[in-house]
Every structure is written in structure tokens, then in C-alpha cells.
Design a protein around this motif. Structure first.
Motif, mmCIF file in Angstrom:
data_model
loop_
_atom_site.group_PDB
_atom_site.id
_atom_site.type_symbol
_atom_site.label_atom_id
_atom_site.label_comp_id
_atom_site.label_asym_id
_atom_site.label_seq_id
_atom_site.Cartn_x
_atom_site.Cartn_y
_atom_site.Cartn_z
ATOM 1 N N ARG A 133 0.821 -1.225 0.000
ATOM 2 C CA ARG A 133 0.000 0.000 0.000
ATOM 3 C C ARG A 133 0.842 1.257 0.000
ATOM 4 N N HIS A 134 2.024 1.170 0.650
ATOM 5 C CA HIS A 134 2.864 2.382 0.745
ATOM 6 C C HIS A 134 3.784 2.550 -0.445
ATOM 7 N N ARG A 135 3.623 1.668 -1.436
ATOM 8 C CA ARG A 135 4.387 1.797 -2.687
ATOM 9 C C ARG A 135 5.891 1.834 -2.431
ATOM 10 N N ARG A 136 6.328 0.892 -1.584
ATOM 11 C CA ARG A 136 7.760 0.812 -1.307
ATOM 12 C C ARG A 136 8.485 0.066 -2.429
ATOM 13 N N ILE A 137 7.728 -0.758 -3.159
ATOM 14 C CA ILE A 137 8.337 -1.495 -4.272
ATOM 15 C C ILE A 137 8.423 -0.546 -5.465
ATOM 16 N N ARG A 138 9.651 -0.301 -5.904
ATOM 17 C CA ARG A 138 9.829 0.646 -7.019
ATOM 18 C C ARG A 138 10.049 -0.065 -8.341
ATOM 19 N N ALA A 139 10.425 -1.338 -8.264
ATOM 20 C CA ALA A 139 10.670 -2.085 -9.507
ATOM 21 C C ALA A 139 10.326 -3.559 -9.316
ATOM 22 N N VAL A 140 9.821 -4.161 -10.383
ATOM 23 C CA VAL A 140 9.629 -5.606 -10.449
ATOM 24 C C VAL A 140 10.645 -6.089 -11.481
ATOM 25 N N ALA A 141 11.497 -7.035 -11.082
ATOM 26 C CA ALA A 141 12.560 -7.474 -11.988
ATOM 27 C C ALA A 141 12.482 -8.988 -12.165
ATOM 28 N N VAL A 142 12.283 -9.426 -13.398
ATOM 29 C CA VAL A 142 12.139 -10.857 -13.666
ATOM 30 C C VAL A 142 13.014 -11.305 -14.838
ATOM 31 N N VAL A 143 13.296 -12.596 -14.843
ATOM 32 C CA VAL A 143 14.083 -13.197 -15.928
ATOM 33 C C VAL A 143 13.113 -13.797 -16.952
ATOM 34 N N HIS A 144 13.245 -13.391 -18.195
ATOM 35 C CA HIS A 144 12.340 -13.882 -19.241
ATOM 36 C C HIS A 144 12.562 -15.366 -19.506
ATOM 37 N N ASN A 145 13.816 -15.714 -19.760
ATOM 38 C CA ASN A 145 14.143 -17.100 -20.096
ATOM 39 C C ASN A 145 15.206 -17.553 -19.100
ATOM 40 N N GLU A 146 14.786 -18.365 -18.127
ATOM 41 C CA GLU A 146 15.699 -18.769 -17.040
ATOM 42 C C GLU A 146 16.644 -19.842 -17.576
ATOM 43 N N THR A 147 17.886 -19.443 -17.769
ATOM 44 C CA THR A 147 18.865 -20.284 -18.452
ATOM 45 C C THR A 147 19.344 -21.461 -17.598
ATOM 46 N N SER A 148 19.061 -21.434 -16.297
ATOM 47 C CA SER A 148 19.469 -22.566 -15.471
ATOM 48 C C SER A 148 18.454 -23.710 -15.524
ATOM 49 N N THR A 149 17.232 -23.426 -15.976
ATOM 50 C CA THR A 149 16.177 -24.443 -15.939
ATOM 51 C C THR A 149 15.523 -24.704 -17.292
#
Ligand SMILES: *Cc1c(COP(=O)(O)O)cnc(C)c1O
Length: 394
Positions: A133-149
């Protein structure tokens, strides 16, 4: 005494670095030019103009003389401040490594737990964002193609999660092992920063990192207080307008990139490139099924087009298998990373390869399984060849 010669070409079938085409190698085998002289801007501008097509964006793309890891750091330091919240999802080893980069930079990274067999859970992202609610998250960061799996995530779904939660966080995506080999749409998916590297789908040697930067990400630079110097986008964007760089670029890699873009964008075409990778991935999975082995990836809709990670039966060592294959057949396969060490190996099928390269790769694996006495069925290669011979364009 000299080592005996190994005839023929080494098979580099790891999921990056990938095989560099001879044409790209020849394009790089040139005298270095003055990066502040008149020959340079036409090269740089031609690259920057065509590079955006690979990202499917109209936004600028900046290049660094760096590995992909540098691209990760650049994405974070240009838009965030100390203590900012970043939400990540544990798809596997690379997601966990990016998380570590963020933590070392002084960010409050929250890594949503994953099972290393499936992709980003967009619903989990959405509910976590709703709770913020307090908008502490400024970014969402994800891996498109997870190369380990060998698991590819649905980035459009992650975008929808942000939108449905009505959350203003920026969306950062690691496309290091997908860009130039599987469909990627920076603009359409509403990605703010896309991170990429030269040595995977782009068929270049290691040494270039990329950031594609949305309008919103550029606006965020003004308030971002993490220290940045080498990775600062602003001097690069300014110099790029006239076809220059603020510091010495990796000139000869740029000669190679120019050639690789001609091959991917103009000659083969990105759609055909992506279709080729999907076909080779399907052939590889048919081989794995034929061997009676299990994929690391659990959900068919998330199977990666660029690499396949294969579980090895308990009691066997995946690295011993890789060792036999390297010694006997001069082929490198990807090791199991992080908690998959010894339990899985990875077949890279991205970059510059054709049907016979893939067939040779799968033959090497099948022979290796026999030599390393890994319990399996024969017939995997035949299943792949049957599929490839039909020439299905899906
Ligand atoms: C290869 C890879 C990286 C790391 O890139 P480096 O060039 O080794 O720094 C990061 N993320 C993904 C998904 C990768 O495949």
C-alpha cells in the motif's frame, strides 16, 4: 610433447556463449578504427537503428562494454535509490544472482520463492503488489528465459499483474538468453528496462551488455540516487545521438554486431529465427522423451525455445556425463547451476545452428548417456530426426 590434434569443430552447445558464425568472426578481424573519427558514426548509427528491431521497441537501446551482469547492474543503478524495494521471482539461478546484485547495491530486494521448474507466477506478483500500500516497491525485476532451468516466463502476464494491481513499479526484464532467438516485445509488453548480452541469441562473443530504456525509465533517472558513473545512461544517450560513445566502445565487437544484425534482421528475419528455435527445441524435447529422461521444465507452455535442461536419474552425476561427452566427442554441454549442480545438464540450441548441428549434438548426448551408463532408452535421436525431417513449420 604436443597434445594430439582434435579434428573438426568443437561443438559448443552450452546455452551461451554460443557459436559465432564465420561471417561475424571475419567482420571483427579488422584493424581497430578511431572511435572519435569520421568512420565511426555511420557504424554506430546503423547498429543503433537496427538493434531496436530486435527488442521490438522504439525506445533507445544503450550498449556497454560488459557482460550481461553489467547490464543487470546498469538497469538498477540508473532508476533506483538506496533502500528502494525491488520485487523479484526465483525462477532459478539467474534470478537469484540478479537478486544478489540488487542486495549488494543496497536495495531491499524481495525474492518470491519458486521451485526452479516453473516460470514467474504472475498471480503471486499481483498479490504482493496489492499488499504494498505504501508503494515501497519501485521495480519488479524478472528473468524472461531462465537459463538454469530452460523455463520461459510470460512477460505480458507480469505486465498485466502490475496493471491489475494498479501499481506504478517499473518493470525490468532480463532477456539475456532470449533476445534474438525467441519472441521478445519490449514496447508491447510494457517493459521499462530490458537487459541483454551479446553472447547468446545475438551470435557474438561475450563482451557487450544492453539496456533498452522506456520513457518512464528515463524519467526515473532524475530521482535515482544510487551512485552511478560507468553505467550512467545519460552520457551514453547524449553521445549516441551523434553516433559516438562517452568512452572507448568495444569497437571490434561492434563490427561483429553490425554483421549479426544483417544476418538476423535482414537476411533470415526475426520471425524465421524464432520459428527455427522453436522447432529445434521441440526436436530436442522429443529426443529427451525418447531417452525416457525428465525435463527440468514442468509446464509445456513454459518450455524454453533456446535451451533444454534435462534431469538425470538419481545416483548418476550429470557432470560425469558432460565430462565423457567432452572427452570423447569434443562437445561442451551446460552444467547444472546452483541447486541443480550434478542433477541436471543443459543442451543449448540457440544462436547459429542448423538441423545437422542439432542432430550431431543429440547424437553426442545419446552416445554419452550410453558411455556414462546413465539409465535411458535408445531411440531419442531417431525421434528427433523424424521430427526434423518432416520439416514442420508448426
Ligand atoms: C548468461 C545469462 C546471464 C549472465 O550473463 P553474463 O554475460 O554471464 O554476465 C544472466 N541472465 C541470464 C538469463 C543469462 O542467460
Amino acid at each position: 610433447m604436443t597434445e594430439p590434434r582434435t579434428p573438426g569443430r568443437h561443438f559448443l552447445q552450452i546455452p551461451g556463449p554460443t557459436n559465432v558464425p564465420d561471417r561475424v568472426l571475419r567482420a571483427m578481424a579488422r584493424p581497430v578504427i578511431d572511435h572519435r573519427g569520421p568512420e565511426f558514426p555511420p557504424l554506430a548509427l546503423s547498429i543503433l537503428e537496427r538493434l531496436v528491431e530486435v527488442f521490438a521497441t522504439t525506445a533507445p537501446v544503450v550498449l556497454f562494454p560488459s557482460s550481461g551482469t553489467g547490464g543487470w547492474e546498469a538497469a538498477l543503478v540508473n532508476i533506483l535509490s538506496p533502500g528502494d524495494g525491488v520485487l523479484m521471482f526465483e525462477t532459478g539461478h539467474f534470478a537469484a544472482m540478479w537478486c544478489e546484485v540488487g542486495r549488494r547495491l543496497g536495495l531491499e530486494v524481495e525474492l518470491l520463492p519458486g521451485d526452479w521448474r516453473s516460470g514467474v507466477d504472475a498471480a503471486a506478483i499481483e498479490s504482493r503488489l496489492r499488499a504494498d500500500r505504501h508503494r515501497r516497491i519501485r521495480a519488479v525485476a524478472v528473468v524472461h528465459n531462465e537459463t538454469s532451468t530452460g523455463v520461459a516466463s510470460d512477460i505480458a502476464a507480469v505486465r498485466r499483474a502490475l496493471d491489475c494491481a494498479g501499481h506504478p513499479a517499473l518493470l525490468l526484464v532480463d532477456a539475456i538468453s532470449s533476445l534474438g532467438a525467441m519472441e521478445y516485445r519490449h514496447d508491447e509488453w510494457g517493459v521499462d528496462v530490458t537487459v541483454a548480452g551479446s553472447q547468446k541469441g545475438l551470435m557474438l562473443p561475450p563482451g557487450l551488455g544492453f539496456n533498452a530504456i522506456s520513457e518512464r525509465a528515463r524519467a526515473a533517472m532524475a530521482g535515482a540516487r544510487l551512485p552511478r558513473s560507468y553505467w550512467d545512461w545519460q552520457p551514453i544517450l547524449s553521445a549516441n545521438e551523434r553516433g559516438f560513445f562517452p568512452y572507448t566502445p568495444a569497437t571490434n565487437l561492434l563490427f561483429g554486431l553490425d554483421e549479426a544484425l544483417t544476418m538476423l534482421v535482414e537476411e533470415e528475419g526475426l520471425e524465421a529465427v524464432c520459428a527455427r528455435h522453436r522447432r529445434f527445441a521441440e526436436a530436442t524435447r522429443r529426443a529427451v522423451a525418447g531417452w525416457g529422461l525428465e525435463l527440468v521444465a514442468q509446464n509445456p507452455e513454459e518450455y524454453s525455445p533456446t535451451l533444454t535442461a534435462v534431469m538425470i536419474p538419481t545416483g548418476c552425476d550429470a557432470d560425469a556425463l558432460r565430462q565423457v561427452i567432452l572427452e570423447r566427442f569434443d562437445m561442451s554441454l551446460g552444467t547444472g547451476l546452483g541447486k541443480l549442480q550434478g542433477r541436471a545438464f543443459r543442451i543449448g540450441h540457440l544462436g547459429d545452428l542448423n538441423e545437422l548441428t542439432l542432430a550431431g549434438t543429440l547424437c553426442g548426448v545419446e552416445m554419452g548417456l550410453g558411455l556414462a551408463q546413465v539409465a535411458h532408452q535408445s531411440g531419442g535421436v531417431m525421434a528427433a530426426l523424424d521430427y526434423l525431417a518432416r520439416g514442420d513449420r508448426e
